[in-house]
Design an enzyme around this catalytic site. Structure first.
Site, PDB file in Angstrom:
ATOM      1  N   GLU A 115      35.165  54.580  42.315  1.00  0.00           N
ATOM      2  CA  GLU A 115      34.041  54.032  43.068  1.00  0.00           C
ATOM      3  C   GLU A 115      32.943  55.057  43.340  1.00  0.00           C
ATOM      4  O   GLU A 115      31.759  54.755  43.190  1.00  0.00           O
ATOM      5  CB  GLU A 115      34.541  53.460  44.401  1.00  0.00           C
ATOM      6  CG  GLU A 115      35.276  52.130  44.271  1.00  0.00           C
ATOM      7  CD  GLU A 115      34.345  50.992  43.907  1.00  0.00           C
ATOM      8  OE1 GLU A 115      33.118  51.148  44.016  1.00  0.00           O
ATOM      9  OE2 GLU A 115      34.842  49.938  43.492  1.00  0.00           O
ATOM     10  N   SER A 116      33.316  56.247  43.761  1.00  0.00           N
ATOM     11  CA  SER A 116      32.310  57.186  44.270  1.00  0.00           C
ATOM     12  C   SER A 116      32.450  58.612  43.770  1.00  0.00           C
ATOM     13  O   SER A 116      31.657  59.472  44.176  1.00  0.00           O
ATOM     14  CB  SER A 116      32.377  57.211  45.805  1.00  0.00           C
ATOM     15  OG  SER A 116      33.622  57.781  46.225  1.00  0.00           O
TER      16      SER A 116
END
Length: 322
Positions: free
Chosen positions: A96-97
């Protein structure tokens, strides 16, 4: 859009690459040896392309991500264990990040777990002019685990739960109806492209975290002060400048450790906000200078200064509610 999805390419690895290039057979063996608590690892062209993204096309960014593991994986593992969830779920934040709490997508998702504003609010993450708890490593992790647990309870399958985390349950439900199956690999062609690639991205994240050394990747570890931290709960307003004066911790370090506060001020809160500090000097300074009563390990430190109160909770042993 997730970190690796932004740069995914189906092009083959250049034959003149200065970095190690492994055969499918070699990759297959390593993939099969990965933990399979959440997703059954398997190798396909999408997984291979993600591995190339991590190990060749975006090496510098991958090395930064690998260095942040020491900061965030212990937090993830703690809360996953508390909820009796697979520890492998921690790799989702890599997808995700890239373990960047300041990450913001083009559609407004933010934080380690890339919560959209509405979903973040639904799961109790405050967002206002002073704070964005989607960027709080502790609160956002607890919220993500709560959401993922709800999705797993719905589908009884982690691959479908991960797909729903990415695209929403509605799209997954429609894919299940069209494919007449609850097997992710059978219905993925009915999902949006990013979601089709989501589980392969998860497998690749698992792979690179556990095999980075074979690709000559060198984690860019943060300075020791960022690695050795603990947290305090703050209930009344205090500025980063005051915290710096109290502890001697540089402002830049306080900001780096506390990315959820937008204006360098922790606002008043009945439920309290997490303040992360380096453990040896800063936490010790709070104990020495401001403790009202002392207790042994696992007990709560109550602190009072200019009408604000704090709780000091030892990360490994505290029984305090968080």
């Amino acid at each position: 859009m997730s970190f690796v999805t932004q740069t995914l390419s189906q092009s083959s690895t250049p034959s003149n690459s200065p970095y190690p290039v492994f055969s499918d057979a070699e990759l297959e063996v390593r993939i099969k040896n990965l933990s399979s608590l959440a997703v059954t690892p398997q190798l396909d062209n999408i997984v291979k392309s993600y591995i190339q993204t991590y190990s060749i096309r975006k090496r510098d960014r991958t090395e930064k991500m690998l260095g942040k593991i020491v900061m965030y994986f212990p937090i993830f593992e703690k809360y996953l264990l508390e909820q009796k969830m697979p520890s492998d779920i921690k790799y989702l934040s890599v997808v995700e990040s890239a373990l960047n709490p300041k990450a913001t997508s083009r559609v407004g998702a933010a934080g380690l777990w890339q919560f959209m504003p509405a979903t973040g609010k639904e799961y109790g993450l405050s967002q206002n002019s002073k704070v964005d708890e989607r960027r709080d490593p502790h609160k956002s992790t607890k919220a993500a685990i709560k959401y993922l647990k709800r999705l797993y309870n719905k589908y009884q399958d982690w691959e479908l739960a991960l797909a729903a985390y990415n695209s929403g349950p509605g799209r997954v439900n429609r894919a299940i109806r069209r494919g007449q199956s609850k097997n992710f690999w059978k219905i993925k062609k009915y999902l949006p492209k990013e979601t089709r690639n989501y589980v392969p991205a998860f497998v690749a994240a698992n792979y690179i975290v556990n095999n980075y050394h074979l690709h000559f990747l060198k984690p860019q570890f943060p300075e020791m002060d960022v690695q050795m931290t603990d947290f305090i709960k703050v209930y009344n307003s205090i500025s980063f400048r005051e915290i710096s004066e109290i502890t001697g911790t540089p402002m830049y370090l306080i900001e780096q450790l506390n990315p959820s506060f937008k204006q360098g001020i922790i606002p008043t809160s009945r439920n309290g906000y997490f303040l992360t500090l380096k453990i040896e000097d800063s936490i010790g300074q709070f104990q020495y200078s401001f403790c009202i009563g002392k207790g042994g390990f696992g007990k709560v430190w109550k602190v009072d200064r200019k009408k604000f109160k704090m709780e000091y909770a030892m990360k490994e042993m505290s029984k305090a509610r968080i």
